[in-house]
Design an enzyme around this catalytic site. Sequence first.
Site, PDB file in Angstrom:
ATOM      1  N   GLY A  33     -63.301  60.324 -85.268  1.00  0.00           N
ATOM      2  CA  GLY A  33     -63.398  59.019 -84.619  1.00  0.00           C
ATOM      3  C   GLY A  33     -62.067  58.311 -84.587  1.00  0.00           C
ATOM      4  O   GLY A  33     -61.023  58.916 -84.833  1.00  0.00           O
ATOM      5  N   ASN A  34     -62.079  57.032 -84.255  1.00  0.00           N
ATOM      6  CA  ASN A  34     -60.844  56.248 -84.222  1.00  0.00           C
ATOM      7  C   ASN A  34     -61.134  54.823 -84.692  1.00  0.00           C
ATOM      8  O   ASN A  34     -62.274  54.478 -84.975  1.00  0.00           O
ATOM      9  CB  ASN A  34     -60.225  56.282 -82.819  1.00  0.00           C
ATOM     10  CG  ASN A  34     -61.128  55.674 -81.774  1.00  0.00           C
ATOM     11  OD1 ASN A  34     -61.372  54.474 -81.765  1.00  0.00           O
ATOM     12  ND2 ASN A  34     -61.667  56.517 -80.903  1.00  0.00           N
ATOM     13  N   ARG A  35     -60.087  54.010 -84.771  1.00  0.00           N
ATOM     14  CA  ARG A  35     -60.185  52.693 -85.404  1.00  0.00           C
ATOM     15  C   ARG A  35     -60.577  51.558 -84.469  1.00  0.00           C
ATOM     16  O   ARG A  35     -60.492  50.390 -84.851  1.00  0.00           O
ATOM     17  CB  ARG A  35     -58.834  52.328 -86.038  1.00  0.00           C
ATOM     18  CG  ARG A  35     -58.445  53.227 -87.176  1.00  0.00           C
ATOM     19  CD  ARG A  35     -57.175  52.744 -87.835  1.00  0.00           C
ATOM     20  NE  ARG A  35     -56.668  53.719 -88.770  1.00  0.00           N
ATOM     21  CZ  ARG A  35     -57.154  53.907 -89.992  1.00  0.00           C
ATOM     22  NH1 ARG A  35     -58.144  53.160 -90.423  1.00  0.00           N
ATOM     23  NH2 ARG A  35     -56.637  54.834 -90.770  1.00  0.00           N
ATOM     24  N   SER A  36     -60.987  51.854 -83.252  1.00  0.00           N
ATOM     25  CA  SER A  36     -61.307  50.761 -82.333  1.00  0.00           C
ATOM     26  C   SER A  36     -62.527  49.970 -82.825  1.00  0.00           C
ATOM     27  O   SER A  36     -63.561  50.546 -83.148  1.00  0.00           O
ATOM     28  CB  SER A  36     -61.580  51.311 -80.938  1.00  0.00           C
ATOM     29  OG  SER A  36     -61.960  50.251 -80.091  1.00  0.00           O
ATOM     30  N   ALA A 100     -61.542  53.178 -76.641  1.00  0.00           N
ATOM     31  CA  ALA A 100     -60.640  54.224 -77.129  1.00  0.00           C
ATOM     32  C   ALA A 100     -61.428  55.531 -77.053  1.00  0.00           C
ATOM     33  O   ALA A 100     -62.386  55.734 -77.802  1.00  0.00           O
ATOM     34  CB  ALA A 100     -60.207  53.928 -78.555  1.00  0.00           C
TER      35      ALA A 100
END
Length: 228
Positions: A33-36, A100
């Site tokens: 995943g990512n930090r958005s 994102a």
Amino acid sequence: RVLAGRPRDLAGRRVVVSAGGTREAIDPVRFIGNRSSGLQGYALARTAVARGAEVTLVAANVALPDPAGATVVRVESTADLRAAVLSAAGTADAVVMAAAVADFRPAARGDSKIKKTSAEPEPIHLTKNPDILAELCDRRREGRGPAPEVIAGFAAETDDILANGRAKLARKGCDLLVVNQVGENLAFGTPDNAAVVLVAGGDPVEVPRGPKDDLADVVWDLVAARLG
Ligand code: CTP
Ligand code: CA
């Protein structure tokens, strides 16, 4: 600007906003995943509702309450996000891709949980995800079905923001590209943002550090100006 004091310049317009960050499954319990946080996308949805638009918000893994007055479609993976955005884009005047989106996903998703053994772990092989923003722009350019009049993207760049942003705007073929300045406690998970909005065929618009709602309003100003 307070929400109630906005112009109703998007009345009768349908807009699609994607928000948050996609997750790509590794196995049934793990993901990449990512930090958005989804805050900027939610600000875009909220301000568009306030300006009179009919809003579809495609939210990927966002822990925020649904904004009042928007139709919210919750998704997890890039494949889900793509299906939801492309389907809503068919009847939209504008699409803003604030999400994102994972560039890569595990090539194979196991149906069983990966177990720890005494051996070293196997590498995770990745494969490319489709580029949803580029796909929307390609469809429009090639006249394949109904397409939004205005297509906007977001990009977080670390170095040579303007040159990287210009190249990305041209490569994708979109109308607006909001280039976030990352670092200095900006962007991910914070209430503030600072950005340069690149405009196809026009001058860039600098948005100084401020609330994400202010950046959202600048984006809608530019979208409204381009809508016929
Ligand atoms: N985007 C998309 N589909 C993808 C990747 C990105 O629709 N598979 C969209 C994002 O929502 C964003 C824009 O494209 O609006 C720019 O994303 P960014 O990650 O900055 O661009 P990339 O082309 O993926 O380039 P890179 O990550 O290598 O800088
Ligand atoms: Ca990317």
